[in-house]
Design an enzyme around this catalytic site. Sequence first.
Site, PDB file in Angstrom:
ATOM      1  N   ARG A 247       0.819  -1.214   0.000  1.00  0.00           N
ATOM      2  CA  ARG A 247       0.000   0.000   0.000  1.00  0.00           C
ATOM      3  C   ARG A 247       0.850   1.261   0.000  1.00  0.00           C
ATOM      4  NH1 ARG A 247      -4.078  -1.080   4.895  1.00  0.00           N
ATOM      5  NH2 ARG A 247      -2.109  -1.789   5.817  1.00  0.00           N
TER       6      ARG A 247
ATOM      7  N   LYS B  11      -1.203 -18.665   5.933  1.00  0.00           N
ATOM      8  CA  LYS B  11      -2.175 -18.865   6.994  1.00  0.00           C
ATOM      9  C   LYS B  11      -2.389 -17.540   7.737  1.00  0.00           C
ATOM     10  CE  LYS B  11       0.573 -20.053  11.059  1.00  0.00           C
ATOM     11  NZ  LYS B  11       0.082 -19.140  12.064  1.00  0.00           N
TER      12      LYS B  11
ATOM     13  N   HIS C 145       4.307 -23.104   6.372  1.00  0.00           N
ATOM     14  CA  HIS C 145       5.758 -23.116   6.166  1.00  0.00           C
ATOM     15  C   HIS C 145       6.439 -24.302   6.843  1.00  0.00           C
ATOM     16  CE1 HIS C 145       5.978 -21.008  10.117  1.00  0.00           C
ATOM     17  NE2 HIS C 145       7.146 -21.610  10.200  1.00  0.00           N
TER      18      HIS C 145
ATOM     19  N   LYS D  54       3.631 -20.167  24.011  1.00  0.00           N
ATOM     20  CA  LYS D  54       4.578 -19.058  24.009  1.00  0.00           C
ATOM     21  C   LYS D  54       5.233 -18.945  25.382  1.00  0.00           C
ATOM     22  CE  LYS D  54       2.534 -16.287  20.329  1.00  0.00           C
ATOM     23  NZ  LYS D  54       3.723 -16.469  19.458  1.00  0.00           N
TER      24      LYS D  54
ATOM     25  N   HIS E  59       0.236 -25.976  11.965  1.00  0.00           N
ATOM     26  CA  HIS E  59       1.526 -26.650  12.087  1.00  0.00           C
ATOM     27  C   HIS E  59       1.424 -28.010  12.780  1.00  0.00           C
ATOM     28  CE1 HIS E  59       2.938 -22.906  10.706  1.00  0.00           C
ATOM     29  NE2 HIS E  59       3.235 -22.333  11.848  1.00  0.00           N
TER      30      HIS E  59
END
Length: 487
Positions: free
Chosen positions: A46, A145, A175, A335, A237
Amino acid sequence: MTDPSATFLLFGATGDLAHRMIFPSLYNLLADGLLPEDFMIVASGRTEMDDEAFRADIDKALQKFLGADRYDADVATRLRAIIFYQPVEAGNAAQFRKLAKRLDGRAERGLSVYLSTPPSLFAPTAQGLAEAGLITPTTRIAMEKPIGKDLASSKEVNNGIGALFDESQIFRVDHYLGKETVQNLLALRFGNVMFEPLWNATAIDHVQITVGETVGLEGRVSYYDGVGALRDMVQNHVLQILSIIAMEPPARMDPTAVRDEKVKALRSLRPLTAETVKANSVRGQYTPGAVGGEIVTGYADELGKPSDTETFVALKAHIDNWRWQGVPFYLRTGKRMPARQSEIQIQFKPVRHSIFGRDGHGSGLEPNTLIIRLQPEEFIQLLIMSKRPGLERDVRLEEVTLDVSLTAAFAGQRRRIAYERLILDLLAGDQTLFVRRDEVEAQWTWIDSIIDGWKEAGIKPSPYAAGNWGPSSAIALIERDGASWHD
């Protein structure tokens, strides 16, 4: 669709993924002579800028993300020469017409479009391409994704793209499928005679899949909150790894045969309910703690407000088919874990009868274990029992490790970025390592059953201190079955 695309059109070219992964991958492919002749890269975003400004920006990114040992000024100059920048915003027909003018005469020679944008822009971008006359039988489109946030929204995204492209032209990116070690799962299973006869409920006690991240939100606040670990990591994944482990042997190594078997495994996942989700799932959210010796804040502090989004999930899954009946698959991802680690553990059953150990003494036998590490280092370890050296009359056994370090075994070969493989396959039209629509929908069907179960049962995330492997209930999830996580 066998001729490689002559043009690579990247939307979202000013974004982080493009700078960290996509352009370094294109650089490596060019350096190795793997890109087609007269290849052209058209970058779109953009932001208004000219070709030279964008090329200079990409050169800085290459120096940063490739590293000084890999960056070569001559190769970078060659790459800059084939990069062109065209500002385009979804819904702006005039900008799409300018893009088409820049690509005049090239679309017929094969155009690979890569959407590194939010999913909400997938369909509008594809519509803009169609109205500009850039969709032909040789056009391929790749999508990052997430493909939706549940089954219903994934169907909307797929319907929007599917109205303009045939399924054979659509490449859904995960990936992880580009990682060498994930691809090596196929070689391990189907290229070695000793594994396949044991790859079933007769010999395997359970399977563990762990995908741990040390990072927190890392600038993904607007995306991550409300999405969470289940949708962000398990849906794609983790379930893709599971499908490769669990699939039946395909008839041949081609996109249709491989993906047919993967989707059968995904459809065999036992749905969770409001009752079963209580015993078979754990939600967690990190609080302040320490990761790698560094003090870090909690999720709510990073977000700036309380939230019910989970940053950790552990699941006990079952695949209801002949091969895997009764074998639990323990899945966990989160995480602010102690280590960045992606790993598969295949835990075999103990021998049926031990001939070792006399006079009431234990045999010391441990069940065999196969460990496949995907990242950061890549290796395959097989833990077996061996006689301990010595002259004792009683045979003493110890567990030893047969260790194959893929990094050491292929020391002369550079470790590839996963996106190199995926971009090369996209240009060639090979869909084997991309996700088919029915795979996405089978994944979302199972994930939706968990989300619905959580809502109905009122399950909220349990706190865990950053730097730990999730809440204590995640340990209980597996230990009540007599097993333990491999940390």
